[in-house]
Design an enzyme around this catalytic site. Structure first.
Site, PDB file in Angstrom:
ATOM      1  N   ASN A 125       0.813  -1.162   0.382  1.00  0.00           N
ATOM      2  CA  ASN A 125      -0.258  -0.093   0.064  1.00  0.00           C
ATOM      3  C   ASN A 125       0.610   0.998  -0.035  1.00  0.00           C
ATOM      4  O   ASN A 125       1.579   1.305   0.948  1.00  0.00           O
ATOM      5  CB  ASN A 125      -0.858  -0.330   1.197  1.00  0.00           C
ATOM      6  CG  ASN A 125      -2.135   1.018   1.212  1.00  0.00           C
ATOM      7  OD1 ASN A 125      -1.378   2.173   0.644  1.00  0.00           O
ATOM      8  ND2 ASN A 125      -1.978   1.868   2.292  1.00  0.00           N
ATOM      9  N   TRP A 126       1.317   2.041  -1.156  1.00  0.00           N
ATOM     10  CA  TRP A 126       1.835   2.576  -1.245  1.00  0.00           C
ATOM     11  C   TRP A 126       1.143   4.194  -0.733  1.00  0.00           C
ATOM     12  O   TRP A 126       2.220   5.623  -1.143  1.00  0.00           O
ATOM     13  CB  TRP A 126       2.193   3.007  -2.378  1.00  0.00           C
ATOM     14  CG  TRP A 126       3.491   2.515  -3.420  1.00  0.00           C
ATOM     15  CD1 TRP A 126       3.484   0.743  -2.899  1.00  0.00           C
ATOM     16  CD2 TRP A 126       3.553   2.183  -5.179  1.00  0.00           C
ATOM     17  NE1 TRP A 126       4.170  -0.124  -3.974  1.00  0.00           N
ATOM     18  CE2 TRP A 126       4.363   0.251  -4.540  1.00  0.00           C
ATOM     19  CE3 TRP A 126       3.325   2.766  -5.667  1.00  0.00           C
ATOM     20  CZ2 TRP A 126       4.862   0.312  -6.424  1.00  0.00           C
ATOM     21  CZ3 TRP A 126       3.865   2.560  -7.110  1.00  0.00           C
ATOM     22  CH2 TRP A 126       4.671   1.498  -7.138  1.00  0.00           C
ATOM     23  N   LYS A 127      -0.235   4.331  -0.740  1.00  0.00           N
ATOM     24  CA  LYS A 127      -0.610   5.652   0.129  1.00  0.00           C
ATOM     25  C   LYS A 127      -0.538   6.900  -0.651  1.00  0.00           C
ATOM     26  O   LYS A 127      -0.053   6.488  -1.879  1.00  0.00           O
ATOM     27  CB  LYS A 127       0.043   5.544   1.592  1.00  0.00           C
ATOM     28  CG  LYS A 127      -0.108   4.144   2.584  1.00  0.00           C
ATOM     29  CD  LYS A 127      -0.107   4.497   4.014  1.00  0.00           C
ATOM     30  CE  LYS A 127       0.089   3.288   5.062  1.00  0.00           C
ATOM     31  NZ  LYS A 127      -0.070   3.485   6.374  1.00  0.00           N
ATOM     32  N   HIS A 164      -9.250   0.843   5.396  1.00  0.00           N
ATOM     33  CA  HIS A 164      -8.406   1.200   5.933  1.00  0.00           C
ATOM     34  C   HIS A 164      -8.194   1.656   7.073  1.00  0.00           C
ATOM     35  O   HIS A 164      -9.468   2.943   7.132  1.00  0.00           O
ATOM     36  CB  HIS A 164      -6.570   1.697   4.517  1.00  0.00           C
ATOM     37  CG  HIS A 164      -5.596   2.014   5.760  1.00  0.00           C
ATOM     38  ND1 HIS A 164      -4.840   2.593   6.225  1.00  0.00           N
ATOM     39  CD2 HIS A 164      -4.593   0.755   5.791  1.00  0.00           C
ATOM     40  CE1 HIS A 164      -3.936   1.996   6.856  1.00  0.00           C
ATOM     41  NE2 HIS A 164      -3.985   0.799   6.161  1.00  0.00           N
ATOM     42  N   GLU A 168      -6.505   4.059   8.500  1.00  0.00           N
ATOM     43  CA  GLU A 168      -7.115   5.700   7.983  1.00  0.00           C
ATOM     44  C   GLU A 168      -7.807   6.209   7.163  1.00  0.00           C
ATOM     45  O   GLU A 168      -8.371   7.358   7.404  1.00  0.00           O
ATOM     46  CB  GLU A 168      -5.470   6.015   6.912  1.00  0.00           C
ATOM     47  CG  GLU A 168      -3.609   5.535   7.823  1.00  0.00           C
ATOM     48  CD  GLU A 168      -2.767   5.584   7.123  1.00  0.00           C
ATOM     49  OE1 GLU A 168      -2.041   5.232   5.681  1.00  0.00           O
ATOM     50  OE2 GLU A 168      -2.531   4.741   7.717  1.00  0.00           O
ATOM     51  N   GLU A 208      -5.159  -5.167  10.428  1.00  0.00           N
ATOM     52  CA  GLU A 208      -4.186  -4.198  10.876  1.00  0.00           C
ATOM     53  C   GLU A 208      -4.965  -3.858  12.496  1.00  0.00           C
ATOM     54  O   GLU A 208      -5.166  -2.843  12.605  1.00  0.00           O
ATOM     55  CB  GLU A 208      -4.304  -3.399   9.567  1.00  0.00           C
ATOM     56  CG  GLU A 208      -4.426  -3.704   8.209  1.00  0.00           C
ATOM     57  CD  GLU A 208      -3.225  -3.150   7.748  1.00  0.00           C
ATOM     58  OE1 GLU A 208      -2.524  -3.611   6.998  1.00  0.00           O
ATOM     59  OE2 GLU A 208      -4.440  -1.659   7.399  1.00  0.00           O
ATOM     60  N   GLY A 257       2.524   1.722  10.933  1.00  0.00           N
ATOM     61  CA  GLY A 257       2.905   3.010  10.694  1.00  0.00           C
ATOM     62  C   GLY A 257       4.331   3.418  11.696  1.00  0.00           C
ATOM     63  O   GLY A 257       5.027   4.184  12.229  1.00  0.00           O
ATOM     64  N   SER A 310       3.495  -2.956  10.471  1.00  0.00           N
ATOM     65  CA  SER A 310       5.026  -3.095  10.481  1.00  0.00           C
ATOM     66  C   SER A 310       5.864  -5.035  10.172  1.00  0.00           C
ATOM     67  O   SER A 310       6.805  -4.283  10.937  1.00  0.00           O
ATOM     68  CB  SER A 310       5.003  -2.489  11.593  1.00  0.00           C
ATOM     69  OG  SER A 310       4.847  -1.476  11.944  1.00  0.00           O
ATOM     70  N   GLY A 356       2.369  -1.604   4.223  1.00  0.00           N
ATOM     71  CA  GLY A 356       2.795   0.037   4.207  1.00  0.00           C
ATOM     72  C   GLY A 356       3.800   0.238   4.118  1.00  0.00           C
ATOM     73  O   GLY A 356       4.869   0.396   2.872  1.00  0.00           O
ATOM     74  N   GLY A 357       4.764   0.964   4.949  1.00  0.00           N
ATOM     75  CA  GLY A 357       6.266   2.157   4.640  1.00  0.00           C
ATOM     76  C   GLY A 357       7.090   0.767   3.714  1.00  0.00           C
ATOM     77  O   GLY A 357       7.698   1.368   2.843  1.00  0.00           O
TER      78      GLY A 357
END
Ligand code: PEP
Length: 254
Positions: A12-14, A98, A100, A170, A176, A216, A237-238
């Site tokens: 997920n490149w957000k 998600h 977020e 998640e 993150g 993470s 993610g990251g």
């Protein structure tokens, strides 16, 4: 016991990566993992890079995902993107709900369920995210929260649609933050989720649905997480923003 569910690892490149940065990332990734067949690999760039990334992944093992979509089909919905528009870029997956989006856009289980149905109508597989906050975990209500998100966000799906749905567990406190749920903590919730799916759709369907872990995930913890009996992949993610890290997660999971 060997798992008979194929692992699915999605990045997920957000809200990261311009078009040219996206092209660098996908080219780097393809160099590392183009031979991998054991894992379903998915990248979810921002909408603005879907077209260019789509051209690069066509005829490769990597599939394209989007990070969100509208529950509506077409019409006066300013700023929204419909499933049929995603299909033009050969999008096969869409991340829905998600944490977020639940937090910043106030998305509800009910809205997420509508989006999941709309995705299925367009033959796009939804990756439906659920997970508790730290406060909820510490007050002992993780299963209540996750169980109710699962029931609400997947409401109205047929058993066939359920089979084509991916769930991403998640824990919000692990996204993150560098804090990963231990493999035991993650397995415990994944097993619980499979139990809820069994109540909703029966054992046979529940046994086949893939449940990703997200929070993470890194090259160093991927193998142990993926070796848990009810963990069938990762939503990353990251670490998915770097070709080497993401490819190592994939390669370490095989
Ligand atoms: C995510 O946002 O889905 C996620 C898991 O992020 P990270 O890997 O950075 O924790």
């Amino acid at each position: 016991m060997e798992k008979d569910r194929k692992l699915i690892i999605a990045g997920n490149w957000k809200m990261n990566k311009t078009v040219s940065e996206s092209l660098d990332l996908i080219q780097g990734l393809l160099r590392e993992v183009q031979q991998v067949k054991e894992v379903d690999m998915v990248v979810c760039p921002p909408f603005t890079a879907l077209s260019e990334v789509s051209r690069k992944v066509i005829d490769t093992q990597i599939r394209l995902g989007a990070q969100n979509m509208s529950e509506q089909g077409v019409g006066a919905f300013t700023g929204e993107i419909a499933a049929e528009m995603l299909k033009e870029f050969l999008v096969r997956y869409v991340i829905l709900g998600h944490s977020e989006r639940r937090q910043y856009q106030e998305e509800t289980d009910c809205l997420i369920a509508k989006k999941a149905l709309a995705a299925h109508v367009a033959s796009i597989k939804p990756i439906v995210c659920v997970g508790e906050t730290l406060e909820q975990r510490e007050s002992g209500v993780t299963n209540d929260v996750v169980g109710s998100q699962i029931k609400g966000s997947l409401a109205g799906l047929s058993s066939q649609q359920m089979l084509e749905t991916i769930i991403a567990y998640e824990p919000v406190w692990a996204i993150g933050t560098g804090k990963t749920a231990s493999s035991e903590q993650a397995q415990e919730v994944h097993q619980f989720i499979r139990g809820v799916l069994s109540d909703l759709h029966g054992d046979e369907i529940a046994r086949q649905v893939r449940i990703q872990y997200g929070g993470s995930v890194k090259p160093g913890n991927a193998r142990e997480l993926m070796s848990q009996p009810d963990i069938d992949g990762a939503l990353v993610g990251g670490a998915s923003l770097d070709a080497k890290n993401f490819s190592e997660i994939i390669l370490n999971s095989i």
